[in-house]
Design a protein around this motif. Structure first.
Motif, mmCIF file in Angstrom:
data_model
loop_
_atom_site.group_PDB
_atom_site.id
_atom_site.type_symbol
_atom_site.label_atom_id
_atom_site.label_comp_id
_atom_site.label_asym_id
_atom_site.label_seq_id
_atom_site.Cartn_x
_atom_site.Cartn_y
_atom_site.Cartn_z
ATOM 1 N N ASN A 66 19.836 -8.456 17.479
ATOM 2 C CA ASN A 66 20.613 -7.544 16.633
ATOM 3 C C ASN A 66 20.339 -7.650 15.138
ATOM 4 O OD1 ASN A 66 21.921 -5.851 18.466
ATOM 5 N ND2 ASN A 66 23.394 -7.461 18.983
ATOM 6 N N ASN A 67 20.003 -8.839 14.647
ATOM 7 C CA ASN A 67 19.702 -8.941 13.209
ATOM 8 C C ASN A 67 18.484 -8.100 12.850
ATOM 9 O OD1 ASN A 67 21.813 -10.657 12.765
ATOM 10 N ND2 ASN A 67 20.569 -12.534 12.884
ATOM 11 N N LEU A 68 17.457 -8.219 13.680
ATOM 12 C CA LEU A 68 16.230 -7.453 13.444
ATOM 13 C C LEU A 68 16.483 -5.958 13.679
ATOM 14 C CD1 LEU A 68 13.239 -7.355 12.808
ATOM 15 C CD2 LEU A 68 12.749 -8.039 15.168
ATOM 16 N N ARG A 69 17.248 -5.673 14.735
ATOM 17 C CA ARG A 69 17.626 -4.277 15.030
ATOM 18 C C ARG A 69 18.318 -3.625 13.840
ATOM 19 N NH1 ARG A 69 21.629 -3.391 19.948
ATOM 20 N NH2 ARG A 69 20.731 -1.408 20.622
ATOM 21 N N ASP A 70 19.292 -4.349 13.280
ATOM 22 C CA ASP A 70 20.054 -3.803 12.151
ATOM 23 C C ASP A 70 19.145 -3.543 10.953
ATOM 24 O OD1 ASP A 70 22.372 -3.845 13.587
ATOM 25 O OD2 ASP A 70 23.151 -5.690 12.699
ATOM 26 N N ALA A 71 18.253 -4.496 10.676
ATOM 27 C CA ALA A 71 17.372 -4.342 9.512
ATOM 28 C C ALA A 71 16.464 -3.124 9.690
ATOM 29 C CB ALA A 71 16.534 -5.614 9.327
ATOM 30 N N ILE A 72 15.907 -2.965 10.888
ATOM 31 C CA ILE A 72 14.993 -1.843 11.144
ATOM 32 C C ILE A 72 15.764 -0.523 11.136
ATOM 33 C CG2 ILE A 72 13.514 -0.783 12.908
ATOM 34 C CD1 ILE A 72 12.629 -3.662 13.677
ATOM 35 N N ALA A 73 16.940 -0.525 11.735
ATOM 36 C CA ALA A 73 17.754 0.700 11.776
ATOM 37 C C ALA A 73 18.113 1.132 10.360
ATOM 38 C CB ALA A 73 19.017 0.469 12.605
ATOM 39 N N GLN A 74 18.605 0.195 9.582
ATOM 40 C CA GLN A 74 19.067 0.505 8.232
ATOM 41 C C GLN A 74 17.938 1.075 7.375
ATOM 42 O OE1 GLN A 74 20.480 -2.818 6.006
ATOM 43 N NE2 GLN A 74 22.060 -1.608 4.951
ATOM 44 N N ALA A 75 16.763 0.465 7.492
ATOM 45 C CA ALA A 75 15.618 0.914 6.681
ATOM 46 C C ALA A 75 15.198 2.338 7.053
ATOM 47 C CB ALA A 75 14.446 -0.047 6.864
ATOM 48 N N ASN A 76 15.606 2.802 8.234
ATOM 49 C CA ASN A 76 15.217 4.138 8.683
ATOM 50 C C ASN A 76 16.393 5.105 8.747
ATOM 51 O OD1 ASN A 76 12.182 4.147 9.642
ATOM 52 N ND2 ASN A 76 13.027 2.131 10.095
ATOM 53 N N GLY A 77 17.490 4.726 8.114
ATOM 54 C CA GLY A 77 18.667 5.597 8.073
ATOM 55 C C GLY A 77 19.306 5.794 9.443
ATOM 56 N N LEU A 78 19.164 4.799 10.319
ATOM 57 C CA LEU A 78 19.715 4.915 11.675
ATOM 58 C C LEU A 78 20.672 3.752 11.927
ATOM 59 C CD1 LEU A 78 16.351 5.879 13.417
ATOM 60 C CD2 LEU A 78 18.340 7.382 13.218
ATOM 61 N N HIS A 79 21.201 3.686 13.156
ATOM 62 C CA HIS A 79 22.147 2.628 13.499
ATOM 63 C C HIS A 79 21.545 1.709 14.563
ATOM 64 C CE1 HIS A 79 25.165 4.712 11.193
ATOM 65 N NE2 HIS A 79 24.786 5.824 11.809
ATOM 66 N N ARG A 80 22.163 0.555 14.712
ATOM 67 C CA ARG A 80 21.739 -0.434 15.715
ATOM 68 C C ARG A 80 21.496 0.205 17.084
ATOM 69 N NH1 ARG A 80 25.617 -5.600 16.836
ATOM 70 N NH2 ARG A 80 24.909 -6.126 14.758
ATOM 71 N N GLU A 81 22.380 1.123 17.468
ATOM 72 C CA GLU A 81 22.300 1.768 18.795
ATOM 73 C C GLU A 81 21.046 2.638 18.954
ATOM 74 O OE1 GLU A 81 25.890 0.531 17.433
ATOM 75 O OE2 GLU A 81 25.070 2.402 16.628
#
Ligand code: PLP
Length: 361
Positions: A66-81
């Motif tokens: 989830n930490n990596l998921r959150d970082a990648i999601a955030q950088a792309n204007g998306l969410h963890r899900e």
């Protein structure tokens, strides 16, 4: 029948399947696997070592990273899900094949392309519908749209840039594919950092889009196994049902997060690769008898007479590139990864010498 030194057959679909073989051989110059020629920057390695020092090895990793998921999601204007991390892009390709393929289901494949899609489909008993690329190795767009309009395709893979041909699929075409049916559309963007083109911004509007990325190419982490996909939550949830729970280990999660947080440090070398690709393309185009395909990735495909013996002559000079000359639709084709200026020069010199030896120039 008694079980005395006998072995029951494996599942039928394995008959005739050949295990994936990267054809790695010892060489001085490796230009065969589209890896990054440079390892990660020293300061990123130092950060990783510091973090690994504190990592508990006795505990299971976070199953979803989830930490990596959150970082990648955030950088792309998306969410963890909207993000799922995998053990290499390859694991996610298999998850998609499991979740959207299967008996009585169909994959629309656009060969010549990455062989893993068809291999996975065979393993999952999925029927493969091939729409061959045109003579210039670009997608036959009308044929693809026409076939999708029958609405019996379960998933389609569009690789952009395509491996090994190097061409990018247009945004307009991908949008048409998304709208042509309800098939899941996988945009494999393993090399998008070298093309600058992505359809990740289309995720919000399209339920049937999934975009694949990897840390193996632009981010120098082929030695780890880390890839990810973007999609709407519904698709990610289906993929979570088939994935191996702990496929992304704690070390990979830690390294992946460190590299992702430091991603701006990779930008200059991505630009260098793009410049080197242009130089290499122009140099190859000047060699008589070669047919060179334009590329927006970190490799170039070219056609040459007696490709297999040219490949061997290069290998004997210490240079390993990839031989596709026996692959369907790629007769006489070889693929070279864009390396450092020095590696590319060594390759070009050896290629010209090999052509001269065979009296092809
Ligand atoms: C390299 C590659 C991948 C993913 O590779 P991993 O190392 O498993 O992340 C996916 N698709 C294509 C077309 C590739 O070339």
């Amino acid at each position: 029948m008694k079980g005395v030194n006998k072995l029951r057959n494996s599942v039928d679909c394995l008959t005739g399947l050949i295990p994936y073989d990267p054809k790695y051989l010892p060489a001085d110059t490796f230009l065969s696997a589209n890896e990054n020629t440079d390892d990660i920057p020293a300061q990123v390695r130092a950060l990783i070592m510091e973090r690994l020092e504190k990592l508990p090895f006795n505990r299971y990793p976070d199953p979803l990273a989830n930490n990596l998921r959150d970082a990648i999601a955030q950088a792309n204007g998306l969410h963890r899900e909207n993000v799922l991390i995998g053990n290499g892009g390859d694991e996610l390709l298999f998850d998609i094949a499991l979740a959207w393929g299967g008996p009585n289901r169909k994959l629309l494949n656009l060969p010549p392309t990455f062989s893993v899609y068809a291999h996975n489909a065979v393993l999952c008993h999925t029927e493969i519908v091939n729409i061959a690329r045109k003579d210039d190795l670009c997608i036959d767009e009308p044929a693809v749209l026409d076939r999708l309009s029958q609405c019996d395709i379960d998933y389609v893979v569009i690789t952009s840039p395509n491996n090994p041909t190097g061409d990018v699929a247009s945004r307009a075409f991908i949008e048409q594919v998304l709208e042509a049916s309800d098939a899941l559309v996988l945009a494999d963007e393993a090399y998008c950092e070298f093309s600058g083109a992505s359809v990740v911004d289309m995720i919000a509007q399209h339920k049937n889009l999934v975009v694949l990325r990897t840390f193996s190419k632009a981010y120098s982490l082929a030695g780890l196994r880390l890839g990810y996909v973007f999609a709407q939550a519904e698709v990610i949830n289906e993929l979570c049902k088939v994935r191996q729970p702990y496929s992304v280990d704690a070390i990979s999660q830690t390294i992946g997060l460190s590299v992702f947080e430091s991603r701006q440090l990779f930008q200059a070398r991505i630009e260098t690769t793009i410049e080197e690709r242009k130089k290499l393309y122009e140099a190859l185009c000047k060699i008589p008898g070669l047919k060179v395909y334009p590329s927006e990735a970190n490799y170039i495909l070219f056609r040459v007479d007696q490709a297999e013996s040219i490949w061997r002559a290069l290998f004997e000079k210490g240079i390993l590139i990839r031989d596709f000359s026996r692959s369907p639709g790629l007769t006489d084709c070889l693929r070279v990864t864009v390396g450092s200026a020095q590696e590319n020069e060594a390759f070009l010199k050896a290629l010209i010498a090999s052509l001269e030896e065979k009296e092809l120039v």
